[in-house]
Design a protein around this motif. Structure first.
Motif, PDB file in Angstrom:
ATOM      1  N   MET A   1      21.020 -52.739  -1.530  1.00 47.89           N
ATOM      2  CA  MET A   1      19.751 -52.155  -1.139  1.00 47.89           C
ATOM      3  C   MET A   1      19.035 -52.727  -1.056  1.00 47.89           C
ATOM      4  N   ARG A   2      17.878 -52.738   0.140  1.00 44.12           N
ATOM      5  CA  ARG A   2      16.889 -53.951   0.515  1.00 44.12           C
ATOM      6  C   ARG A   2      15.610 -54.220  -0.017  1.00 44.12           C
ATOM      7  N   LYS A   3      15.121 -54.936  -0.616  1.00 42.16           N
ATOM      8  CA  LYS A   3      13.446 -54.641  -1.485  1.00 42.16           C
ATOM      9  C   LYS A   3      12.298 -53.795  -0.790  1.00 42.16           C
ATOM     10  N   TYR A   4      12.351 -52.856  -0.927  1.00 39.88           N
ATOM     11  CA  TYR A   4      11.226 -52.517  -1.034  1.00 39.88           C
ATOM     12  C   TYR A   4       9.958 -51.978  -1.144  1.00 39.88           C
ATOM     13  N   VAL A   5       9.203 -52.504  -0.827  1.00 40.93           N
ATOM     14  CA  VAL A   5       7.294 -53.045  -1.481  1.00 40.93           C
ATOM     15  C   VAL A   5       6.342 -51.867  -0.854  1.00 40.93           C
ATOM     16  N   LEU A   6       6.638 -51.058  -0.182  1.00 37.78           N
ATOM     17  CA  LEU A   6       5.516 -50.252   0.407  1.00 37.78           C
ATOM     18  C   LEU A   6       6.210 -48.978   0.723  1.00 37.78           C
ATOM     19  N   ASP A   7       6.024 -47.451   0.633  1.00 38.49           N
ATOM     20  CA  ASP A   7       6.308 -46.698   0.715  1.00 38.49           C
ATOM     21  C   ASP A   7       4.760 -45.720   1.406  1.00 38.49           C
ATOM     22  N   ALA A   8       5.411 -45.051   2.618  1.00 45.70           N
ATOM     23  CA  ALA A   8       4.238 -44.847   3.456  1.00 45.70           C
ATOM     24  C   ALA A   8       4.155 -43.493   4.567  1.00 45.70           C
ATOM     25  N   HIS A   9       4.557 -42.566   3.200  1.00 51.15           N
ATOM     26  CA  HIS A   9       4.408 -41.657   2.678  1.00 51.15           C
ATOM     27  C   HIS A   9       4.605 -40.435   1.747  1.00 51.15           C
ATOM     28  N   THR A  10       2.792 -40.735   1.710  1.00 50.54           N
ATOM     29  CA  THR A  10       3.178 -39.595  -0.247  1.00 50.54           C
ATOM     30  C   THR A  10       2.586 -38.460  -0.287  1.00 50.54           C
ATOM     31  N   HIS A  11       2.152 -37.138  -1.274  1.00 46.26           N
ATOM     32  CA  HIS A  11       1.887 -36.336  -1.255  1.00 46.26           C
ATOM     33  C   HIS A  11       1.829 -35.869  -2.680  1.00 46.26           C
ATOM     34  N   THR A  12       0.495 -35.406  -2.814  1.00 45.11           N
ATOM     35  CA  THR A  12      -0.016 -35.559  -4.449  1.00 45.11           C
ATOM     36  C   THR A  12      -0.795 -34.007  -4.338  1.00 45.11           C
ATOM     37  N   ILE A  13      -1.392 -33.378  -5.273  1.00 48.93           N
ATOM     38  CA  ILE A  13      -1.461 -31.912  -5.405  1.00 48.93           C
ATOM     39  C   ILE A  13      -2.594 -31.604  -4.849  1.00 48.93           C
ATOM     40  N   ALA A  14      -3.187 -32.462  -4.190  1.00 45.33           N
ATOM     41  CA  ALA A  14      -4.500 -32.201  -2.934  1.00 45.33           C
ATOM     42  C   ALA A  14      -3.613 -31.424  -2.184  1.00 45.33           C
ATOM     43  N   CYS A  15      -2.635 -31.534  -1.781  1.00 41.18           N
ATOM     44  CA  CYS A  15      -2.357 -30.580  -0.388  1.00 41.18           C
ATOM     45  C   CYS A  15      -2.066 -29.484  -0.824  1.00 41.18           C
TER      46      CYS A  15
END
Length: 255
Positions: A1-15
């Motif tokens: 598994m590569r070492k991923y340091v960021l997540d580009a696509h997330t959602h919160t309760i606001a959606c």
């Protein structure tokens, strides 16, 4: 598994159909040693999504919380066959990262030509940084035309980890897209499409696909935050601006 340091696509309760606050996502990201996440709430055309004023007020959210950098953005909806989106242009300066997607409530699946034309229109929009979950089999698409356009317009292509269990039938499409992006040397960006905090920063299915096609690490935005930040700044994005600095300067002058 590569070492991923960021997540580009997330959602919160606001959606309206996710289940955690921004703080809860940040805490989950910190526990997984992520350096940065992107909050990409759905555009206002999607039922239950935030209003344009929500995006206007992003400025009050700090750019770093609990040692995790935070980019505030939008997953805009492609809303017509020309590829127009619901990006709230009045408040465009509040958005640090912008994606565009096809969602059935805002764009009913049509012919392959019409679906493809809609995506091509979004790719040609200089405000759009990346196109999300193209592997979704709900929409028949001309992937070659789309990737050629992405190459021409310097638009990133997302490989969406959530698609493998939410959008059933996405796997072969995602494999083809990843392999062709490798051949065309198109950078990809990976998103968990988190709607519940436990998914943040986890890309096990995408990682397997990238291994399968022999995808080069240097074309993966998620392995180095600087890659993504440099890309966004090259497009004129102002990142991590804090309006509190204005007030601090006022008092420094008065003192």
């Amino acid at each position: 598994m590569r070492k991923y340091v960021l997540d580009a696509h997330t959602h919160t309760i606001a959606c309206g159909h996710a289940y955690n606050t921004i703080t809860e996502l940040i805490d989950a990201a910190a526990q997984k040693n992520l350096e940065m996440i992107c909050i990409t709430e759905h555009g206002p055309a999607l039922p239950g999504a935030p209003t344009p004023l929500f995006f206007a007020n992003y400025r009050v959210i700090p750019g770093k919380i609990n040692n995790v950098k935070l980019l505030k953005g939008i997953e805009s909806n492609i809303i017509d066959a020309d590829g127009n989106t619901d990006i709230p242009m009045t408040f465009i300066d509040s958005l640090e990262i912008i994606s565009a997607s096809l969602h059935t409530p805002t764009f009913i699946p049509q012919t392959k030509a019409i679906n493809t034309g809609a995506v091509l229109g979004a790719i040609a929009n200089p405000q759009v940084d990346f196109i999300c979950h193209l592997g979704n089999p709900t929409y028949e698409l001309d992937y070659e035309a789309i990737l050629q356009a992405a190459k021409k317009h310097n638009t990133l292509i997302e490989i969406n980890n959530g698609s493998f269990f939410i959008r059933k039938g996405s796997k072969p499409n995602c494999e083809w897209i990843a392999n062709r992006c490798k051949e065309l040397e198109i950078p990809i960006i990976i998103g968990s499409d988190t709607h519940f905090a436990s998914d943040i920063g986890d890309f096990p299915y995408v990682d397997k696909v990238l291994d399968t096609v022999g995808f080069p690490d240097e074309l993966i935005m998620n392995l180095d935050t600087k890659r993504l930040l440099d890309y966004l700044e090259s497009k004129g994005r102002v990142l991590f601006a804090d309006p509190r600095e204005y007030a601090q300067e006022l008092f420094l002058i008065n003192d």
